[in-house]
Design an enzyme around this catalytic site. Sequence first.
Site, PDB file in Angstrom:
ATOM      1  N   PHE B  65      -0.239  -0.999  -0.074  1.00  0.00           N
ATOM      2  CA  PHE B  65       0.185  -0.681  -1.440  1.00  0.00           C
ATOM      3  C   PHE B  65      -0.842  -1.241  -2.412  1.00  0.00           C
ATOM      4  O   PHE B  65      -1.336  -2.362  -2.241  1.00  0.00           O
ATOM      5  CB  PHE B  65       1.539  -1.320  -1.778  1.00  0.00           C
ATOM      6  N   GLU B  66      -1.052  -0.452  -3.465  1.00  0.00           N
ATOM      7  CA  GLU B  66      -2.027  -0.794  -4.490  1.00  0.00           C
ATOM      8  C   GLU B  66      -1.766  -2.145  -5.164  1.00  0.00           C
ATOM      9  O   GLU B  66      -2.689  -2.783  -5.653  1.00  0.00           O
ATOM     10  CB  GLU B  66      -1.927   0.319  -5.532  1.00  0.00           C
ATOM     11  N   GLY B  67      -0.527  -2.586  -5.205  1.00  0.00           N
ATOM     12  CA  GLY B  67      -0.212  -3.869  -5.840  1.00  0.00           C
ATOM     13  C   GLY B  67      -0.810  -5.057  -5.102  1.00  0.00           C
ATOM     14  O   GLY B  67      -0.772  -6.180  -5.611  1.00  0.00           O
TER      15      GLY B  67
END
Lengths: 318, 268
Positions: B65-67
């Site tokens: 995930f980009e986070g």
Amino acid sequence: MTVVPYAQLRERTRQRDCSLHEKVISLEEAANIVNDGDHVAVGGCTVSRTPIAMIWALVRARKQGLTLSRSITSNEGDIAYVSGISDHIMTSWFSQGIVWGISKMMRAYTETGRARFEEWSHMAMGLRYRAGAMGVPFMPMRAMMGSDIVGLVDNAQEMECPFTGERLLLVPALNPDVALIHVQRCDRYGNAQIDGLQFMDLDIAMAANKVILTTERIVSNEQIRRAPDHTKIPFFAVEAVVEAPYGCAPHECYGTYEPFFEHMDMYAQISATKGEEGVKEYLDEFYYGPKNWTEYLERVGLQEMLDATRRGRSVYDD
Amino acid sequence: MTTDLANRSTDNSPTQRDYTASQLLAVSASRVLEEGQIVFAGIGITLLAATLAQRTHAPGLTILFEGGVIGPFIVPGELPPSTNEQRCTRRANMLVPITDVLLLLQRGYVDIGFMGGAQIDRYGNLNSSFIGDPENPKTRLPGTGGGNDIASLSEIIVAMKHQKRRFVEKVDFVTSPGFLSGGSSRADSGLPFGGVKKVVTDLAILGFDEKTRQMRVDALQPGVTAEEVQDNTAFDLIVPEGVKVAPPPTEKELAILSDLDPERLYTA
């Protein structure tokens, strides 16, 4: 936004008091550290660890002409536009959040040219802060080339790599005048410990000239020293510490509270149905109206706070 | 955040039978994934697709995930609302800063990125920034997020509803590069790796001609004709003779999706 000359960057650092000294102040005093026209970097990402309490204080202090930068911008960007503290936001994505659809305020302000949303790729934002943290004027990267994004931003340039001859994009360093970062805990000197997702906060802190930390709670220096590996921002990079419990509400603070979803739904509803007037009423009720941060939280409401807290703490359940 | 806004449309596709268009997209996208791959997922359909693949043919697939999340494990009924919140970290192997998870793309660790978009053209270029003239837009969209980085640096699978207003002759703005103007133009622009592997829609599975890089129908969704696909596309598609029909979602696949998303937040 131009790159801060290296000599100036070094001189600003040299002038700071980097001693281990107490620096706890109020939200109102912290707002005074920010000057009109400053570049203010906002920590966290989307609805997570957003330094809402400091943005609240800047709105109440009626700051003007700020350039805001952030990894991804949620409805604090709406609030910055409508309150008039900023008309220029540099970020990679700007709307309240995917589940709430496209931000009506972002559209209203950018489509009429009243404000600018300067769009960089997410990694470009990250490398710009990292360049700033590293004390170099730019970072090379391999994305954004070939797209139309590069034509609309300030200051990105392609170059041929002197070693390999490859095409690279150079993105300019960001050295914010002020960084606003909210953490779970720090001591009175500004040693900050962050749980969970770090986003771009470490680079932002080291790139900025002044870091204003807001924190869920202030802990003793002894507690920090018992687990120094959890310290993510060193005290000497920090200008001021403000204790602001629930300082991200209605956004999330990892392990402490999840987003206040009913409040976020209410905001989305107001901005969608009543537009700018609705957001101005929201500002009157929640930003200008309360006497202090505690009263802001009272207006947000205990029921929502408890619900968000229950969900937030569940991250530590097995 | 990869932009899934385009997939939030509520209209029903003509293929709808005992599964929804969103379920069909998730199933078709999951089938393109392979065992052992490292996959950048957004939320919604793309996350369902990656998780479905893990629970069927690709148990060793890793989600990013980009986070800043490496290898989370999605808990049924607790789908995260964005890629940047604590719910994304459930049972993850590692949390890293955003910049470092994105740099995995540049370093070459990511096999597949998942993308959506408001518009796509014949070369797979995606727009999630502006509808109309970017200088004077009809609609300012939320922007690239990590979409440009993912599309520039890895192979991507695009999942979107198949509508003429989305499959356009020329995108109003290239937010995330596909094959740009075809041929070798992508590599010539400084993007020697990656490109659009598949476009998965409720009407078809589409690929790209190896030489011209123009969009081609690889398979039709069940009950859909090639004419229907062309009628819903504003540019001429390559339709090979005797193009196959994709097998419909199986009961097992649909059962897993229902388990993951019991309230049908993303598969309504």
